[in-house]
Design a protein around this motif. Structure first.
Motif, PDB file in Angstrom:
ATOM      1  N   GLY A   1      62.541  28.192  -6.207  1.00  0.00           N
ATOM      2  CA  GLY A   1      61.998  27.991  -7.541  1.00  0.00           C
ATOM      3  C   GLY A   1      63.051  28.028  -8.624  1.00  0.00           C
ATOM      4  O   GLY A   1      64.248  28.250  -8.375  1.00  0.00           O
ATOM      5  N   GLN A   2      62.609  27.794  -9.871  1.00  0.00           N
ATOM      6  CA  GLN A   2      63.438  27.890 -11.067  1.00  0.00           C
ATOM      7  C   GLN A   2      62.830  28.946 -11.984  1.00  0.00           C
ATOM      8  O   GLN A   2      61.602  29.092 -12.042  1.00  0.00           O
ATOM      9  N   ALA A   3      63.674  29.649 -12.718  1.00  0.00           N
ATOM     10  CA  ALA A   3      63.163  30.733 -13.563  1.00  0.00           C
ATOM     11  C   ALA A   3      64.132  31.026 -14.696  1.00  0.00           C
ATOM     12  O   ALA A   3      65.331  30.719 -14.613  1.00  0.00           O
ATOM     13  N   ARG A   4      63.591  31.634 -15.753  1.00  0.00           N
ATOM     14  CA  ARG A   4      64.413  32.084 -16.881  1.00  0.00           C
ATOM     15  C   ARG A   4      64.832  33.538 -16.731  1.00  0.00           C
ATOM     16  O   ARG A   4      65.721  34.004 -17.450  1.00  0.00           O
ATOM     17  N   SER A   5      64.223  34.243 -15.826  1.00  0.00           N
ATOM     18  CA  SER A   5      64.632  35.606 -15.502  1.00  0.00           C
ATOM     19  C   SER A   5      64.327  35.859 -14.031  1.00  0.00           C
ATOM     20  O   SER A   5      63.317  35.375 -13.509  1.00  0.00           O
ATOM     21  N   VAL A   6      65.207  36.593 -13.380  1.00  0.00           N
ATOM     22  CA  VAL A   6      65.071  36.864 -11.945  1.00  0.00           C
ATOM     23  C   VAL A   6      65.245  38.361 -11.717  1.00  0.00           C
ATOM     24  O   VAL A   6      66.116  38.992 -12.332  1.00  0.00           O
ATOM     25  N   LYS A   7      64.400  38.915 -10.849  1.00  0.00           N
ATOM     26  CA  LYS A   7      64.533  40.327 -10.486  1.00  0.00           C
ATOM     27  C   LYS A   7      64.529  40.450  -8.970  1.00  0.00           C
ATOM     28  O   LYS A   7      63.710  39.840  -8.279  1.00  0.00           O
ATOM     29  N   LEU A   8      65.483  41.234  -8.455  1.00  0.00           N
ATOM     30  CA  LEU A   8      65.589  41.509  -7.025  1.00  0.00           C
ATOM     31  C   LEU A   8      65.424  43.005  -6.802  1.00  0.00           C
ATOM     32  O   LEU A   8      66.118  43.804  -7.445  1.00  0.00           O
ATOM     33  N   LYS A   9      64.530  43.382  -5.922  1.00  0.00           N
ATOM     34  CA  LYS A   9      64.393  44.784  -5.520  1.00  0.00           C
ATOM     35  C   LYS A   9      64.998  44.924  -4.133  1.00  0.00           C
ATOM     36  O   LYS A   9      64.436  44.441  -3.148  1.00  0.00           O
ATOM     37  N   LEU A  10      66.159  45.549  -4.070  1.00  0.00           N
ATOM     38  CA  LEU A  10      66.848  45.749  -2.798  1.00  0.00           C
ATOM     39  C   LEU A  10      66.341  47.039  -2.181  1.00  0.00           C
ATOM     40  O   LEU A  10      66.522  48.130  -2.744  1.00  0.00           O
ATOM     41  N   LEU A  11      65.704  46.934  -1.016  1.00  0.00           N
ATOM     42  CA  LEU A  11      65.089  48.089  -0.361  1.00  0.00           C
ATOM     43  C   LEU A  11      66.016  48.747   0.637  1.00  0.00           C
ATOM     44  O   LEU A  11      65.711  49.837   1.138  1.00  0.00           O
ATOM     45  N   ASP A  12      67.130  48.108   0.943  1.00  0.00           N
ATOM     46  CA  ASP A  12      68.089  48.642   1.902  1.00  0.00           C
ATOM     47  C   ASP A  12      69.493  48.262   1.447  1.00  0.00           C
ATOM     48  O   ASP A  12      69.664  47.495   0.493  1.00  0.00           O
ATOM     49  N   ARG A  13      70.483  48.765   2.137  1.00  0.00           N
ATOM     50  CA  ARG A  13      71.876  48.453   1.785  1.00  0.00           C
ATOM     51  C   ARG A  13      72.211  47.042   2.249  1.00  0.00           C
ATOM     52  O   ARG A  13      72.121  46.736   3.450  1.00  0.00           O
ATOM     53  N   VAL A  14      72.611  46.161   1.314  1.00  0.00           N
ATOM     54  CA  VAL A  14      72.886  44.760   1.633  1.00  0.00           C
ATOM     55  C   VAL A  14      74.142  44.309   0.888  1.00  0.00           C
ATOM     56  O   VAL A  14      74.491  44.847  -0.167  1.00  0.00           O
ATOM     57  N   PRO A  15      74.853  43.282   1.425  1.00  0.00           N
ATOM     58  CA  PRO A  15      76.008  42.719   0.699  1.00  0.00           C
ATOM     59  C   PRO A  15      75.543  41.832  -0.452  1.00  0.00           C
ATOM     60  O   PRO A  15      74.537  41.132  -0.345  1.00  0.00           O
ATOM     61  N   ILE A  16      76.302  41.860  -1.544  1.00  0.00           N
ATOM     62  CA  ILE A  16      75.991  41.062  -2.724  1.00  0.00           C
ATOM     63  C   ILE A  16      77.297  40.568  -3.322  1.00  0.00           C
ATOM     64  O   ILE A  16      78.352  41.225  -3.188  1.00  0.00           O
ATOM     65  N   GLN A  17      77.261  39.414  -3.966  1.00  0.00           N
ATOM     66  CA  GLN A  17      78.443  38.921  -4.666  1.00  0.00           C
ATOM     67  C   GLN A  17      78.028  38.267  -5.978  1.00  0.00           C
ATOM     68  O   GLN A  17      76.960  37.673  -6.076  1.00  0.00           O
ATOM     69  N   ILE A  18      78.898  38.414  -6.984  1.00  0.00           N
ATOM     70  CA  ILE A  18      78.711  37.779  -8.286  1.00  0.00           C
ATOM     71  C   ILE A  18      79.971  36.988  -8.593  1.00  0.00           C
ATOM     72  O   ILE A  18      81.045  37.569  -8.755  1.00  0.00           O
TER      73      ILE A  18
END
Length: 543
Positions: free
Chosen positions: A499-516
């Motif tokens: 999808g497309q959005a103007r705001s995004v929220k992620l709820k991480l429930l466990d330890r995961v890799p992320i990059q910005i």
């Protein structure tokens, strides 16, 4: 009864008698004075550092030239002092003077370097004898110039004009800075001052006045000489020979906030910023522009020295640096570039586990994309390898091979399997049901993973609008595995468009890799919120 102490007679206490109360009061008073003294010194130091924090440094040319090894000189070179062929020597990357090892100290005393500032309003040519580039022509008679062996003919290190020795008298004494004068800050417009304590005094740019000609939009080159397998050093040298050397900022020595003081000193004109580096360096400069709150906003363009260079691809500045820099070609491209906007996004990461220690909320800024899962895991493994002390190679080919190796390794290991069970995704407040994915990627630009236009692959879906970098919308997609990423790299598949959005929220429930924007780490359970921050001004190379 008061207890008294006996001391030897001295000039400070003639009576030699004092009570315990008097002794305590003296100690308290002495401690207060010492504390006040050290606090005063500390506050003075803080104020001094704050004043000096963002001052624009300038090299003191009275101490000599900015010498570089002659190995980097592309053509045969002759010493500007003794006229002999240089086998082992130096050249000045600002003015072009060459000298062998026995003559460079004499050159510092007898030959003036390219001036950063001058009180002379009528700028004269700064002629350098000999060592002209190959296949150049005289600006007076248009015949071949610099073809003779030895020190022959002249070139001006400001306007880049070249003339024969016999034609030199036909040239005007006044230098107009040539074809690229709109990029140059003339020395007559710059005022320097000395700052710092005794023994550490140095020059900084105090004031910049406007030149008498228009249009004028000076170019500030910002890069790290260590970037791109040390290709950054050659790039910075090349631009010092065309611009005022103070306009070229080396991030290995100076923070970007100091280099951007040019924009503060020239507040009535729009400055152009050329960032020589990868996407990480571009983001660093954009954050500095936000910190300084520069108005009018400078126009940023890119000379790609990184590995992926996704933002440079989107804006038309190419996918990599070829190794042979033609400064004139780059300046012509910047002159013809058009102004465009780029959305910037603020990312807040709030950890959800508060036991045993409460972690603070962290803020980041995103220009290209954010990813969670296998895409970030591959980047994290590569980042750990690159940061290792055993990593002695630094080239794009080796970097790409390492990326491919870690991607192939994850096809077997499946390190991010069942990611859809470890996170929740909300687009504009609405929770999305995720299929069995191994990565979720949030795009701001159309290039991802080193040039993959993933969102537009395959059959476009009519319910989504066209992807743009200035529409205030984020594109969210998913990939099934590392093998799926490999298929996207060669155009054999298409992503899962979420999808497309103007705001995004992620709820991480466990330890995961992320990059910005290519900066990876392993994130503990947290709530990641992505919201619109503002827009940056860029130059887009339509050619």
């Amino acid at each position: 009864m008061k207890i008294k102490f006996r001391r030897k007679r001295n000039m400070w206490n003639p009576l030699n008698w004092y009570t315990i109360e008097e002794q305590s009061a003296a100690l308290v008073q002495g401690g207060f004075l010492c504390t006040f003294f050290f606090l005063s010194i500390f506050m003075f130091y803080k104020v001094f550092k704050k004043v000096q924090k963002y001052e624009l440094p300038a090299r003191d040319i009275s101490k000599g030239h900015k010498w570089c090894s002659i190995e980097a000189f592309p053509n045969t070179a002759y010493c500007s002092i003794c006229s002999t062929l240089i086998i082992d020597g130096y050249f000045c990357d600002s003015c072009g003077v060459c000298a062998d090892r026995s003559c460079y100290k004499k050159a510092d005393k007898t030959l003036q370097c390219k001036a950063l500032a001058s009180s002379d309003c009528s700028m004269k040519h700064h002629w350098i004898k000999g060592n002209l580039p190959f296949a150049c022509s005289c600006d007076v008679c248009e015949a071949d110039c610099g073809a003779e062996a030895g020190l022959s003919d002249f070139h001006c290190c400001w306007c880049q004009r070249m003339v024969h020795k016999n034609c030199l008298g036909k040239m005007s004494e006044t230098c107009d800075f040539g074809r690229y004068r709109s990029f140059i800050v003339p020395p007559s417009c710059v005022t320097l001052k000395k700052v710092g304590l005794k023994g550490r005094r140095h020059l900084v740019v105090q004031e910049v006045q406007l030149p008498p000609y228009r249009p004028w939009s000076p170019l500030i080159v910002i890069g790290n000489r260590k970037s791109g397998n040390n290709e950054g050093e050659a790039v910075l040298r090349a631009f010092r020979s065309y611009l005022n050397p103070a306009q070229v900022i080396d991030l290995h020595e100076v923070k970007p906030e100091k280099g951007l003081q040019w924009c503060k000193l020239i507040s009535s004109q729009v400055c152009r910023i050329l960032v020589a580096g990868g996407d990480g360096t571009v983001g660093w400069v954009l954050n500095a522009i936000d910190t300084l709150n520069i108005e009018p906003a400078p126009q940023v363009c890119i000379l790609p020295l990184g590995t992926g260079n996704d933002l440079s691809r989107v804006l038309g500045w190419g996918h990599c640096y070829s190794g042979e820099l033609e400064v004139r070609k780059v300046l012509d491209q910047i002159s013809a570039a058009v102004v465009t906007k780029l959305d910037r996004w603020k990312i807040k990461i709030a950890p959800t586990r508060h036991i045993p220690i409460t972690h603070p909320v962290k803020e980041f800024f995103m220009n290209n994309y954010v990813s969670v899962g296998v895409d970030a895991l591959v980047a994290l493994n590569f980042h750990k390898t690159r940061e290792s002390k055993f990593y002695v190679f630094s080239s794009r080919l080796i970097n790409r091979c390492l990326y491919a190796m870690y991607g192939a390794k994850d096809i077997i290991e499946r390190g991010c399997e069942n990611l859809h069970e470890k996170m929740e995704l909300y687009l504009d407040g609405k929770r999305m049901q995720l299929p069995a994915l191994e990565a979720v990627i949030i795009l701001n630009i159309s290039s991802w993973g080193g040039g993959v236009n993933a969102w537009n692959m395959g059959t476009p879906e009519k319910k989504f609008s066209a992807q743009k970098c200035d529409d205030g919308l984020l594109e969210v997609m998913g990939v099934y595995s590392s093998f799926h990423i490999a298929q996207l790299q060669i155009g054999m598949s298409e992503p899962v468009r979420l999808g497309q959005a103007r705001s995004v929220k992620l709820k991480l429930l466990d330890r995961v890799p992320i990059q910005i924007d290519g900066e990876p780490w392993e994130q503990s359970p947290a709530e990641v919120t992505i919201s619109f921050h503002g827009q940056a001004t860029f130059l887009c190379n339509k050619r």
